[in-house]
Every structure is written in C-alpha cells, then in structure tokens.
Design an enzyme around this catalytic site. Structure first.
Site, PDB file in Angstrom:
ATOM      1  N   GLY A   1       0.837  -1.207   0.000  1.00 48.17           N
ATOM      2  CA  GLY A   1       0.000   0.000   0.000  1.00 48.17           C
ATOM      3  C   GLY A   1       0.864   1.245   0.000  1.00 48.17           C
ATOM      4  O   GLY A   1       1.981   1.257  -0.515  1.00 48.17           O
TER       5      GLY A   1
ATOM      6  N   ILE B   1       2.494   2.859   2.333  1.00 53.66           N
ATOM      7  CA  ILE B   1       3.792   2.794   3.016  1.00 53.66           C
ATOM      8  C   ILE B   1       4.725   1.840   2.273  1.00 53.66           C
ATOM      9  O   ILE B   1       5.891   2.159   2.017  1.00 53.66           O
ATOM     10  CB  ILE B   1       3.609   2.332   4.483  1.00 53.66           C
ATOM     11  CG1 ILE B   1       2.696   3.287   5.237  1.00 53.66           C
ATOM     12  CG2 ILE B   1       4.960   2.218   5.189  1.00 53.66           C
ATOM     13  CD1 ILE B   1       2.183   2.760   6.569  1.00 53.66           C
TER      14      ILE B   1
ATOM     15  N   ASP C   1       7.793  -2.348  15.886  1.00 48.20           N
ATOM     16  CA  ASP C   1       7.372  -1.005  16.288  1.00 48.20           C
ATOM     17  C   ASP C   1       5.982  -1.059  16.913  1.00 48.20           C
ATOM     18  O   ASP C   1       5.506  -0.090  17.490  1.00 48.20           O
ATOM     19  CB  ASP C   1       7.356  -0.093  15.043  1.00 48.20           C
ATOM     20  CG  ASP C   1       7.004   1.341  15.383  1.00 48.20           C
ATOM     21  OD1 ASP C   1       7.661   1.911  16.282  1.00 48.20           O
ATOM     22  OD2 ASP C   1       6.068   1.894  14.776  1.00 48.20           O
TER      23      ASP C   1
ATOM     24  N   HIS D   1       5.985   2.231  18.957  1.00 47.56           N
ATOM     25  CA  HIS D   1       4.996   2.725  17.985  1.00 47.56           C
ATOM     26  C   HIS D   1       5.318   4.170  17.558  1.00 47.56           C
ATOM     27  O   HIS D   1       4.477   5.065  17.676  1.00 47.56           O
ATOM     28  CB  HIS D   1       3.581   2.632  18.582  1.00 47.56           C
ATOM     29  CG  HIS D   1       2.514   2.535  17.533  1.00 47.56           C
ATOM     30  ND1 HIS D   1       1.435   1.698  17.647  1.00 47.56           N
ATOM     31  CD2 HIS D   1       2.349   3.166  16.345  1.00 47.56           C
ATOM     32  CE1 HIS D   1       0.649   1.833  16.582  1.00 47.56           C
ATOM     33  NE2 HIS D   1       1.197   2.713  15.769  1.00 47.56           N
TER      34      HIS D   1
HETATM   35  N1  LIG Z   1       3.489   1.758  13.089  1.00 43.54           N
HETATM   36  C1  LIG Z   1       2.795   2.828  12.778  1.00 43.54           C
HETATM   37  O1  LIG Z   1       2.973   3.899  13.345  1.00 43.54           O
HETATM   38  C2  LIG Z   1       1.783   2.760  11.677  1.00 43.54           C
HETATM   39  C3  LIG Z   1       1.255   1.563  11.284  1.00 43.54           C
HETATM   40  N2  LIG Z   1       0.386   1.523  10.235  1.00 43.54           N
HETATM   41  C4  LIG Z   1      -0.156   0.217   9.841  1.00 43.54           C
HETATM   42  O2  LIG Z   1       0.203  -0.036   8.486  1.00 43.54           O
HETATM   43  C5  LIG Z   1      -0.953  -0.480   7.776  1.00 43.54           C
HETATM   44  C6  LIG Z   1      -0.816  -0.171   6.307  1.00 43.54           C
HETATM   45  O3  LIG Z   1      -0.858   1.226   6.080  1.00 43.54           O
HETATM   46  P1  LIG Z   1      -0.930   1.799   4.578  1.00 43.54           P
HETATM   47  O4  LIG Z   1       0.223   1.332   3.771  1.00 43.54           O
HETATM   48  O5  LIG Z   1      -1.157   3.255   4.720  1.00 43.54           O
HETATM   49  O6  LIG Z   1      -2.261   1.079   4.072  1.00 43.54           O
HETATM   50  P2  LIG Z   1      -2.797   0.816   2.609  1.00 43.54           P
HETATM   51  O7  LIG Z   1      -4.257   0.639   2.734  1.00 43.54           O
HETATM   52  O8  LIG Z   1      -2.286   1.831   1.657  1.00 43.54           O
HETATM   53  O9  LIG Z   1      -2.136  -0.591   2.198  1.00 43.54           O
HETATM   54  C7  LIG Z   1      -2.521  -1.823   2.741  1.00 43.54           C
HETATM   55  C8  LIG Z   1      -1.906  -2.943   1.916  1.00 43.54           C
HETATM   56  O10 LIG Z   1      -2.172  -4.182   2.589  1.00 43.54           O
HETATM   57  C9  LIG Z   1      -2.682  -5.117   1.644  1.00 43.54           C
HETATM   58  N3  LIG Z   1      -3.576  -6.055   2.321  1.00 43.54           N
HETATM   59  C10 LIG Z   1      -4.638  -5.772   3.118  1.00 43.54           C
HETATM   60  N4  LIG Z   1      -5.196  -6.912   3.571  1.00 43.54           N
HETATM   61  C11 LIG Z   1      -4.470  -7.936   3.040  1.00 43.54           C
HETATM   62  C12 LIG Z   1      -4.549  -9.354   3.128  1.00 43.54           C
HETATM   63  N5  LIG Z   1      -5.481  -9.964   3.850  1.00 43.54           N
HETATM   64  N6  LIG Z   1      -3.641 -10.084   2.435  1.00 43.54           N
HETATM   65  C13 LIG Z   1      -2.675  -9.487   1.693  1.00 43.54           C
HETATM   66  N7  LIG Z   1      -2.542  -8.152   1.586  1.00 43.54           N
HETATM   67  C14 LIG Z   1      -3.437  -7.384   2.250  1.00 43.54           C
HETATM   68  C15 LIG Z   1      -3.413  -4.284   0.610  1.00 43.54           C
HETATM   69  O11 LIG Z   1      -3.517  -5.017  -0.591  1.00 43.54           O
HETATM   70  C16 LIG Z   1      -2.452  -3.085   0.510  1.00 43.54           C
HETATM   71  O12 LIG Z   1      -1.393  -3.407  -0.362  1.00 43.54           O
HETATM   72  C17 LIG Z   1      -2.120   0.212   8.494  1.00 43.54           C
HETATM   73  O13 LIG Z   1      -3.330  -0.483   8.290  1.00 43.54           O
HETATM   74  C18 LIG Z   1      -1.669   0.201   9.940  1.00 43.54           C
HETATM   75  O14 LIG Z   1      -2.091  -0.990  10.569  1.00 43.54           O
HETATM   76  C19 LIG Z   1       0.041   2.639   9.533  1.00 43.54           C
HETATM   77  C20 LIG Z   1       0.536   3.854   9.890  1.00 43.54           C
HETATM   78  C21 LIG Z   1       1.405   4.028  11.017  1.00 43.54           C
HETATM   79  O1  LIG Z   2      -2.011   5.397  11.595  1.00 45.52           O
HETATM   80  C1  LIG Z   2      -1.788   4.355  12.211  1.00 45.52           C
HETATM   81  O2  LIG Z   2      -2.348   3.280  11.921  1.00 45.52           O
HETATM   82  C2  LIG Z   2      -0.800   4.377  13.306  1.00 45.52           C
HETATM   83  O3  LIG Z   2      -0.448   3.373  13.827  1.00 45.52           O
HETATM   84  C3  LIG Z   2      -0.264   5.722  13.726  1.00 45.52           C
HETATM   85  O4  LIG Z   2       1.093   5.823  13.646  1.00 45.52           O
HETATM   86  C4  LIG Z   2      -0.615   6.061  15.119  1.00 45.52           C
HETATM   87  O5  LIG Z   2      -1.944   5.839  15.275  1.00 45.52           O
HETATM   88  P1  LIG Z   2      -2.803   6.426  16.475  1.00 45.52           P
HETATM   89  O6  LIG Z   2      -1.874   6.758  17.578  1.00 45.52           O
HETATM   90  O7  LIG Z   2      -3.504   7.613  15.900  1.00 45.52           O
HETATM   91  O8  LIG Z   2      -3.737   5.293  16.784  1.00 45.52           O
END
Ligand SMILES: NC(=O)C1=CN([C@@H]2O[C@H](COP(=O)(O)OP(=O)(O)OC[C@H]3O[C@@H](n4cnc5c(N)ncnc54)[C@H](O)[C@@H]3O)[C@@H](O)[C@H]2O)C=CC1
Ligand SMILES: O=C(O)C(=O)[C@H](O)COP(=O)(O)O
Length: 327
Positions: free
Chosen positions: A157, A159, A263, A287
């Site tokens: 996606g 990221i 993380d 995180h």
């Molecule tokens: N550690 C942190 O601070 C953060 C963590 N995240 C986590 O990262 C995740 C992804 O964020 P983005 O890239 O923005 O999301 P996005 O929606 O752009 O991408 C998600 C990707 O996962 C794939 N996907 C979803 N379900 C699937 C499955 N069952 N099997 C195979 N592929 C699957 C989709 O095809 C897509 O390529 C978020 O949902 C969140 O949980 C996001 C932001 C911050």
């Molecule tokens: O956007 C996400 O998913 C994250 O994990 C963010 O880095 C932090 O999320 P919240 O602290 O807003 O839950």
C-alpha cells in the site's frame, strides 16, 4: 449539494495547534458555510450530539454517544491509517462512511525501515550491543550489502510502495505481497498472501506493513518463522496482533531468526515484564515509526479533499497525500 441540517464537526486532539485550527475553520467555512466546526474541548452548553455529521478521530470517551440510530453521524474521518480499533460493524449497521489517514505515514515509516535495514545489514545493531559491554569483536558482525538482500514487503500500500521506491533508488529489487498479487509500482514481483511462506523461505528480510484484519491476525506464527532462513530478519510496523509473540520469541531464543524489529506490539504498551523485552537480537520501538512533524498538514490535505467531495455528492475521495517533501 449534500443537504443536511446544520452540521457539526467534532475535533479531537489533532487540532492542538491554534494556527491549524483556524486554517481548518476557514477552509470548512469556505466550502460549506452551513457547517460548524466544534472542538471536542470547547463544546457549548447547548450542544447536542445529534448535530454531529462528521467526526475527525474517534475516542471511546465520547464516541459511543454518536453510535445509535437517532444520531445524524454520516462520516468518520479516522486520523490513523489502521482502523482495526474502530467499531466497524456499527458503522456498517448505521451506514456511516469511514475514511482513514493512510498516506500520511509513508515518508516517516519508510525512513524508519531504511534505518533498520541498514542497521541490520551493516551490523550496527550488534555493534551497539557490543559497545555496551566494551567489546571489540569484528569477526562476528555482519557486513552485508543492502542491494544484495532479498527483501519481501508484505503490504504494498502507501507505506510499502514508498519504501520500495526508496529501496529501488539504493539498487535493491523488492518483492511484494498484497491481497491478489496485483502488479504494483516499484516492486519487481508481487504475490498473493498465499505465497507468504514461499517468499519467507527465499527472503533475507520480511517486512510486515499490513492492516490488522481477521485474515492477518497471527499471520506470523510458528510455521512462518520456521519457513524463514536462520540468517533472516523480520520487521513489523503494521499491527502487533499480526504476530504470534510466543512464536517470535521462541524463534529468536532458538537462533532460528537472526534479527527482528517491532514497532507495534500486542498489547500496547508492552508490559514491563513481557519476555520480549529481553529477547536476543530484537529491537523494540514504541509505535513511533509513523510520527512526523508534517502530520497535521498532511492529514488536513486528506480531510479537506474528502470534505469537499462529501458536501458535493456525499462520497469520499481516494487518499493521495502529496510526497513533495520526499526524495
Ligand atoms: N506503526 C505505525 O505507526 C503505523 C502503522 N500503520 C499500519 O500499516 C498499515 C498499512 O498502512 P498503509 O500502507 O497506509 O495502508 P494501505 O491501505 O495503503 O495498504 C494496505 C496494503 O495491505 C494489503 N492487504 C490488506 N489486507 C491484506 C490481506 N489480507 N492479504 C494481503 N494483503 C493485504 C493491501 O492489498 C495493501 O497493499 C495500516 O493499516 C496500519 O495498521 C500505519 C501507519 C502508522
Ligand atoms: O495510523 C496508524 O495506523 C498508526 O499506527 C499511527 O502511527 C498512530 O496511530 P494512532 O496513535 O492515531 O492510533
């Protein structure tokens, strides 16, 4: 034009900076003069929860008041990208639209992961550990080249793509996993999730950037870690419960995995007495990989695009955060 009774927007902590709050107010007023913007901390005495049409963010403390058939809630704009913590079934039941903050973390998380990848391949993490015990021992430290590593990014996606783009600039060829195996920019190959273990077997590094859903809960279990090379590394910036913590701990303790970095944990915060804290070759960050100074302006871009679309035809737009500050 969407015609509703006068709308209210409940703001959460995101608008902590006054300057941002006034920009939001101004833009919302320009786009829809019949909407009010109300901060959760500044609700007037006369405020009724039924007035809320949109909410930015979701907090258990007040959100339950918005979840019953009498409310006028039409749209939840989540601040985070991961929406696993939201009452999705209720949103479906009441026909509430949901949009997330996906895109605003792409720069920061891909930078975070680049740091980890270099720490691992160039032996910086074990060197730091050696320094803590005043040890000078060069023979045991890894000294691999990043561009020679087989890297699998699980989740292609916003990221995942930004990380793959940056890695391509460093001469790396990266394979990806998504739901269907559809082709995705910056990935040399893409596979469906059913190929996870096959990819693990041939990878030096596997990185999880998946949302947490029923399909991805405990995806990284004992069988997955057994499939990985003993010299392999695993990194998780998606969600903690996608990993079976016991299986990760066991793999690290048995030296069946050379390095891991998480993380996100299950639960968060990780309890002080959790054995993962003392697991060998594990780097834990609290995180923070998604944190960025540009958070509010990037988020505002998403919200205002959606808001514009919402008041015109009661629909939302696809998130596309500009990555102009990227490299
Ligand atoms: N550690 C942190 O601070 C953060 C963590 N995240 C986590 O990262 C995740 C992804 O964020 P983005 O890239 O923005 O999301 P996005 O929606 O752009 O991408 C998600 C990707 O996962 C794939 N996907 C979803 N379900 C699937 C499955 N069952 N099997 C195979 N592929 C699957 C989709 O095809 C897509 O390529 C978020 O949902 C969140 O949980 C996001 C932001 C911050
Ligand atoms: O956007 C996400 O998913 C994250 O994990 C963010 O880095 C932090 O999320 P919240 O602290 O807003 O839950």
């Amino acid at each position: 034009m969407y015609t509703s009774a006068k709308g209210g927007i409940v703001l959460k902590y995101i608008l902590s900076k006054r300057s941002f709050r006034s920009i939001y107010h101004e833009k919302v007023q320009q786009l829809a003069p019949d909407y009010q913007l109300v901060s959760i901390n500044e609700l007037p005495d006369s405020f009724r929860w039924e007035q809320v049409v949109i909410t930015i963010g979701w907090d258990k403390k007040w959100a339950d008041k918005l979840l019953h058939s009498a409310t006028n809630l039409k749209w939840v704009q989540s601040i985070s990208a991961g929406v696993d913590y939201l009452p999705l079934e209720s949103f479906a039941k009441y026909g509430i639209l949901l949009s997330n903050g996906s895109g605003i973390h792409a720069q920061s998380i891909s930078d975070h992961l680049l740091g980890l990848l270099l720490m691992k391949t160039r032996g910086l993490f074990p060197a730091m550990q050696q320094q803590m015990t005043h040890t000078w021992e060069s023979e045991t430290l890894p000294y691999d080249n990043l561009s020679e590593q087989v890297i699998t990014i699980v989740g292609t996606g916003q990221i995942g793509q930004e990380l793959a783009r940056k890695l391509s600039l460093l001469g790396c060829s990266v394979q990806g996993i998504n739901t269907t195996g559809r082709k995705t920019p910056y990935f040399s190959q893409t596979y469906p999730l059913t190929n996870l273990h096959a990819c693990a077997q041939e990878s030096d590094i596997v990185i999880n950037i998946l949302p947490l859903t029923e399909d991805t809960r405990h995806l990284y279990d004992q069988t997955f870690f057994q499939a990985m090379k003993k010299t392999g590394s695993f990194m998780n910036v998606g969600r903690g419960p996608s990993v079976d913590s016991h299986a990760l701990l066991a793999a690290l303790q048995a030296n069946e995995l050379a390095f891991a970095s998480i993380d996100v944990t299950d639960p968060e915060p990780l309890p002080k007495d959790d054995p993962l804290w003392d697991a060998p070759n594990l780097l834990i960050t609290p995180h923070i990989s998604g944190q960025t100074a540009h958070f509010q302006s990037l988020f505002m871009e998403i919200f205002l695009k959606n808001f514009s679309s919402f008041i015109q035809n009661h629909s939302l737009t696809k998130n596309e955060v500009s990555l102009e500050n990227g490299y």
